[in-house]
Design a protein around this motif. Sequence first.
Motif, short mmCIF file in Angstrom:
data_model
loop_
_atom_site.label_atom_id
_atom_site.label_comp_id
_atom_site.label_asym_id
_atom_site.label_seq_id
_atom_site.Cartn_x
_atom_site.Cartn_y
_atom_site.Cartn_z
N SER A 47 -0.15 -14.04 -1.51
CA SER A 47 -0.11 -15.02 -2.60
C SER A 47 -0.79 -14.53 -3.87
N HIS A 48 -1.53 -13.44 -3.80
CA HIS A 48 -2.13 -12.89 -5.01
C HIS A 48 -1.05 -12.18 -5.82
N SER A 49 -0.87 -12.61 -7.06
CA SER A 49 0.24 -12.11 -7.87
C SER A 49 0.12 -10.62 -8.18
N GLY A 50 -1.08 -10.07 -8.10
CA GLY A 50 -1.26 -8.66 -8.41
C GLY A 50 -1.15 -7.75 -7.21
N CYS A 51 -0.74 -8.28 -6.06
CA CYS A 51 -0.69 -7.47 -4.84
C CYS A 51 0.73 -7.00 -4.55
N GLY A 52 1.61 -7.92 -4.21
CA GLY A 52 3.00 -7.57 -3.93
C GLY A 52 3.29 -7.19 -2.50
N ARG A 53 2.25 -7.11 -1.64
CA ARG A 53 2.50 -6.71 -0.25
C ARG A 53 3.20 -7.84 0.50
N GLY B 40 -9.93 -9.10 -0.38
CA GLY B 40 -9.94 -8.70 -1.78
C GLY B 40 -8.92 -9.49 -2.58
N CYS B 41 -7.72 -9.63 -2.03
CA CYS B 41 -6.69 -10.42 -2.71
C CYS B 41 -7.08 -11.89 -2.75
N GLN B 42 -7.69 -12.38 -1.68
CA GLN B 42 -8.11 -13.78 -1.66
C GLN B 42 -9.14 -14.06 -2.76
N ALA B 43 -10.11 -13.15 -2.91
CA ALA B 43 -11.15 -13.37 -3.92
C ALA B 43 -10.57 -13.35 -5.33
N GLN B 44 -9.63 -12.43 -5.57
CA GLN B 44 -9.00 -12.36 -6.89
C GLN B 44 -8.18 -13.62 -7.18
N ASP B 45 -7.39 -14.05 -6.20
CA ASP B 45 -6.52 -15.20 -6.42
C ASP B 45 -7.34 -16.49 -6.51
N TRP B 46 -8.44 -16.55 -5.79
CA TRP B 46 -9.27 -17.77 -5.80
C TRP B 46 -9.84 -18.02 -7.19
N LYS B 47 -10.38 -17.01 -7.80
CA LYS B 47 -11.04 -17.23 -9.10
C LYS B 47 -10.02 -17.39 -10.22
#
Length: 363
Positions: A284-290, A313-320
Amino acid sequence: MFERKKRTRTCSHERSDLFDSLPDDIVISILCKLSSSSRSPSDFITIFLTCKRLNQLGLNPLVLSKAGSETFAIRAKNWSENSHRFLKQCVVAGNIEASYTLGMIRFYCLQNRGSGASLMAKAAIRSHAPSLYSLAVIQFNGSGGSKTDKDLRAGVALCARAAYLGHVDALRELGHCLQDGYGARKNVTQGRRLLIQANAREFASSLRAAAPPSLHHLVTWQLQNHQQRNRPLTGNNNPSPDSGCPLLSDFGCNLPSREVHPANRFLAEWFGARESDPGLRMCSHSGCGRPETRRNEFRRCSACGTVNYCSRGCQAQDWKVRHKLECTPMAMDQWVEAVDGEDQDGGGDRIAEVEGGVGGASE
């Protein structure tokens, strides 16, 4: 007038002769600088279109080995066999960014798992932090195989190496692993310390990106002082596990999103433009793509259950950036339906991961 035109043609001819008289070593050295500083593939392609000599020397292995990551920022819609061939040439020349980018594309997009993992491992051996972290994510999730293929200890070891090289997401992932006892012996104090360091580094990198170059040394000095103040203490002076830090993006501090690696941008574009298996979810993190390589591979948010992540790491980015504004706790009956659905899909043994996952409520 005639003499002026003649003089102009003579000067042009002299400049052409001057370039042709330059040794190949000097031209290759200049091309190496250009390839390493290219901001897009078009910048590098322009070299080949300039003249026949640059076209030939631009494919020199030394030039290809120095190309930066943005040189390989190929758009998914422009992917072709020529793009694939160019990346392979760069890999053969020893370019670790090309190895990582092509490895990610083969592993996730072309579904050539063995070759993709091998290319990322080739870059990881040469201490390429993003490759180490990507391999850690694969180990944590058992990507490309079954759930029994997970190797948590290998994931922690790869994260530790990437964190040592300064990868912020790997440092954060390692902190959570120690804090939760996930693949490593539980050490809450050490895990919290690593989380503080990860967010301090993230904060400093954001300041460096926004500050003029003349202030970069000041930001670096402040980061070093912060890390020294947060070294582990001995005796009765150990910080409590619940001690916080105002720099923690995990706990609500808004920081600008970091620049996304070209390989992740490619994945996001590739799967965003294609219809995938409806049972497979994307991070769900838009900057991941996996994407998931099997059903119920990623963890879901422990509060709302509507988003899923390949890593902390993706969770922390998407959360904030997004999810903390949207996360709404799910009712118990909805959770029961969600768990029943996972049971039918063969994911019933993931209940513990869902409940103890990386939800916004835990942040």
